[in-house]
Write an enzyme that holds these catalytic residues in place. Structure first.
Site, PDB file in Angstrom:
ATOM      1  N   CYS A 131       0.841  -1.196   0.000  1.00 14.60           N
ATOM      2  CA  CYS A 131       0.000   0.000   0.000  1.00 14.60           C
ATOM      3  C   CYS A 131       0.879   1.249   0.000  1.00 14.60           C
ATOM      4  CB  CYS A 131      -0.929   0.018   1.213  1.00 14.60           C
ATOM      5  SG  CYS A 131      -1.999   1.476   1.237  1.00 14.60           S
ATOM      6  N   CYS A 134      -0.158   4.047   2.483  1.00 21.93           N
ATOM      7  CA  CYS A 134       0.202   3.734   3.871  1.00 21.93           C
ATOM      8  C   CYS A 134       1.715   3.832   4.070  1.00 21.93           C
ATOM      9  CB  CYS A 134      -0.313   2.353   4.260  1.00 21.93           C
ATOM     10  SG  CYS A 134      -2.125   2.258   4.307  1.00 21.93           S
TER      11      CYS A 134
END
Length: 178
Positions: A131, A134
């Site tokens: 991700c 993130c």
């Protein structure tokens, strides 16, 4: 069950992984809590029963009960967040980015351990789960807290090797069962 057992299970064709496993865990400059929390969180994120079974006892022995729980919490909450935020980022309709997430993630604000350690573990799990949002978010928090790039790279090196060992050993287990 230990790091040595895991290294000995790595097949000869993946000798680099065996050497890297010994290096990134056995010769890490990270403080013990950061190291073993990263190891535990990434072992969970790897989804490899073999890796988790071999590394968890050593991680547990090197972590306080609070850190042990927090590392597992980092893996759990990031499993959810990585899917959610990666999906939000990948969708071409950017309106999803304006919507309230509506997901509980209280542990991020109160992990029960040093916030930097929890962020490092969350970063490492995000590396495995791929991700980008993130990764950027946790890297920025870590950098603002004074964590240097070398420490952050140490965490994603651990993530890379733990994941690769898990993939390799799980594949070997499937092939051996045929």
């Amino acid at each position: 069950m230990s790091l040595d057992s895991l290294k000995s299970a790595v097949p000869d064709y993946a000798k680099d992984l065996k050497l890297n496993l010994g290096s990134v865990i056995g010769n890490s400059d990270l403080p013990a809590q950061q190291l073993w929390g990263t190891v535990l969180a990434t072992a969970i994120a790897s989804r490899s029963p073999i890796v988790l079974r071999e590394l968890e006892p050593e991680a547990k022995a090197n972590l306080s009960p609070e850190a042990y729980s927090a590392a597992k919490s980092a893996a759990a909450v990031m499993a959810m967040n990585n899917v959610f935020y990666r999906t939000r980022h990948l969708l071409s309709d950017h309106e999803y980015g304006t919507l309230r997430a509506g997901l509980r993630m209280n542990v991020i604000g109160n992990p029960g351990v040093d916030k930097v350690d929890f962020e490092l573990w969350s970063f490492a799990v995000s590396a495995i789960n791929g991700c980008g949002m993130c990764l950027d978010s946790h890297e920025q928090v870590l950098r603002k807290a004074g964590v240097d790039r070398e420490t952050i790279q140490e965490a994603f090196k651990i993530a890379a090797v733990v994941e690769a060992v898990g993939v390799t050993l799980d594949a070997e287990a499937v092939l051996a069962a045929e």
